[in-house]
Design an enzyme around this catalytic site. Sequence first.
Site, short mmCIF file in Angstrom:
data_model
loop_
_atom_site.label_atom_id
_atom_site.label_comp_id
_atom_site.label_asym_id
_atom_site.label_seq_id
_atom_site.Cartn_x
_atom_site.Cartn_y
_atom_site.Cartn_z
N HIS A 80 -3.55 -3.59 -5.20
CA HIS A 80 -3.55 -3.26 -3.84
C HIS A 80 -5.00 -3.33 -3.54
O HIS A 80 -5.76 -2.60 -4.06
CB HIS A 80 -3.15 -1.74 -3.92
CG HIS A 80 -3.36 -0.99 -2.66
ND1 HIS A 80 -3.82 0.29 -2.50
CD2 HIS A 80 -3.22 -1.40 -1.34
CE1 HIS A 80 -3.79 0.65 -1.14
NE2 HIS A 80 -3.78 -0.64 -0.48
N GLU A 90 -6.71 -1.39 -6.68
CA GLU A 90 -5.83 -0.53 -7.53
C GLU A 90 -4.84 -1.49 -8.10
O GLU A 90 -4.23 -2.24 -7.75
CB GLU A 90 -5.17 0.38 -6.72
CG GLU A 90 -5.93 1.30 -6.26
CD GLU A 90 -5.19 2.53 -5.30
OE1 GLU A 90 -5.36 3.60 -5.56
OE2 GLU A 90 -4.42 2.02 -4.41
N ASN A 145 -4.79 6.96 -1.90
CA ASN A 145 -4.20 7.71 -0.85
C ASN A 145 -3.52 9.28 -1.19
O ASN A 145 -3.24 9.82 -0.21
CB ASN A 145 -2.98 6.72 -0.39
CG ASN A 145 -3.28 5.60 0.45
OD1 ASN A 145 -4.21 5.62 1.09
ND2 ASN A 145 -2.54 4.69 0.51
N SER A 173 0.89 -1.13 0.01
CA SER A 173 0.06 0.05 -0.01
C SER A 173 0.86 1.25 0.04
O SER A 173 0.26 2.40 -0.17
CB SER A 173 -0.82 0.05 1.21
OG SER A 173 -0.04 -0.03 2.55
#
Length: 652
Positions: free
Chosen positions: A143, A155, A194, A122
């Site tokens: 991910h 992802e 993120n 991550s």
Amino acid sequence: MSYDTIGRVAVLGAGNMGHGIAEVTAMAGYDVTMRDIEPELVEDGYEGIAWSLEKLEEKDRLEEPADEILDRIETTTDLEAAVADADLVVEAAPENLELKHDIFRDLERYADEDALLATNTSSLPITDVAEVVDAPERVLGLHFFNPPVKMDLVEVIYGAETSGAAAEAGYEWVESIDKTPIYVRKDVRGFVVNTIVGPFIGEPAWMVSEGDADVRQADAAMAHGRGYPMGPFELADLTGIDVGYHVRKEAGDDIPPIMEEKVQAEEFGKKTGKGFYGYEEGDGPDYEPGDGEGFDTLQVEARMINRAAYLVGEDVATPEAIDIGVRLGLGFPEGICRRADKIGLETVLETLETQLEETGDDRFEPHSHLRELVEEGKTGEDAGAGFHDYGGGEGGLDSYRYLNAEIEDGVLAVELDRPERMNALSADLLEEIDDLFSTVDTNEIRCATIEGTGDRAFSAGADITGFGSLEPTDAMDVTPAFETVNDFPRPVVAKIDGYCLGAGLELALACDLRLATKRSSFGAPEIGLGLIPGGGGTQRLLRVLGETRAKELVFRGNHIDAERAADWGLANRAVDRDEFDETVEAFVDDLRNGPPLGLEVAKKVMNRGEDASLEAALAMESQGFGLLIGTDDVREGTAAFAEDREPEFEGE
């Protein structure tokens, strides 16, 4: 090298992420080997899977018995044995680059040379993980989000050397396990989700540090005022203040002083009992809707939008992928690019430029892609284009954001597309339902169906995140969308699989027929919020169920299962999930092949007759009969009956 066929999957790591990935892989029908370094770790992971599958089975959310899924999962501590015949290896070890390097060196030795190698990291660059492999083109990021069983997003990340074939194979595999993939085409720190959440937490932390806001004010404004699932400080406490701190530190970003103070005091959030809120000696996040007055939400959203512009401008991800990512990965009420287009990109740019001029802080430096969009006049919805293209104002079935619609073989198939909120009915979604059923050309439609996306809900109710800013007078009118569906001139079928609650039940009641899986549940829980059903629910429940049962449902606010709903007459059928599609198709076939004019008149007469005296209702029925008697459809129906064949109605 070919990745056309993935049969066996190896998952390296039996912790929360590892055993979760193994579980969803086995649920999708794949044979899985789960490996960890210690027998007790493997055993704990396997027991976690067994427990989770048992709970899912109890809720009727499995397509097959839990024992059959468990039979597809093997466990081992032997890396060579785990990966020897694997077509795909997913590494889910702790976030330590040296450890991952050791694993990938071993994969080079033990895995088949055509095997696809993925890391679930991550935070570490895929390129760095792949640097110890002789064929880095077969290494990619997959991910998953925690917990994988509940979170739909994955992802799919390109490293610097990842081949298109490898990324495409990973993308298709993610789809095959019933998850939603998005491409991250460049190996940027934070990937997509993120990257966006960084300023969601970071900017309010700067604003509090600089004395422009307080913690509760920021959380209340973002959660209650703007509809985010939780406030930024509440989210930081949940994920760990130290985690965000170290991510920023590794990226070389400045740390907001309030975050630095919490880390120095070892107050990391919920896990330590204290963070921005108190959890052992306090009430936790205790902000109220009114606490958000005066907080500048635009300053926070402008920074998130600027990060989205960076991702698009640098060809990391498309606006569509970003919006899917933040909705499914973060539970945002809408995509950040869609929200930007609604705000107006010129407003966003002006906000950033003003802050940059006043503070000189480069965190407000607008990305060149944002400037380019504004210079080109692509400033959002009102301009017809922004991050997304709005077709110059020309609508169509593919122009909606929160629902999917298509017409095939005379059936208008509608999906409520907010799975991250269990298809909760927001104001925007209701507007789209109203627009679709008001404007669609009914000449090519024989009937319509409505269902929810995801596997949890038809619709779990209204999106109550908007209640905090709702004026009482705004809520007093019956929602037009429900009336529009009710008055639609073609029969409408609600396909209910999962929760059908509150406003979701009101939408289903506006439909003509309701078909449900046995695992579904129905309810009007508004009384628990001090409210009553507000979309016509009280009155339609009375008409469908009668006074006794309608009052029980509304007054008690409890759920009832689908079989009871069918016994009460709330649902037309309640069937097992493996019979559901066949049952729906049988109903739809009858409606699709029935006489369009006859069905339209029957619906109109029955709907209007509910509110009329018997004498008036019978008069309406007689008028409807008279209108139909001379139509070609009636002549065709009569001839077909006499000739013992199926009629072919044309709606004339």
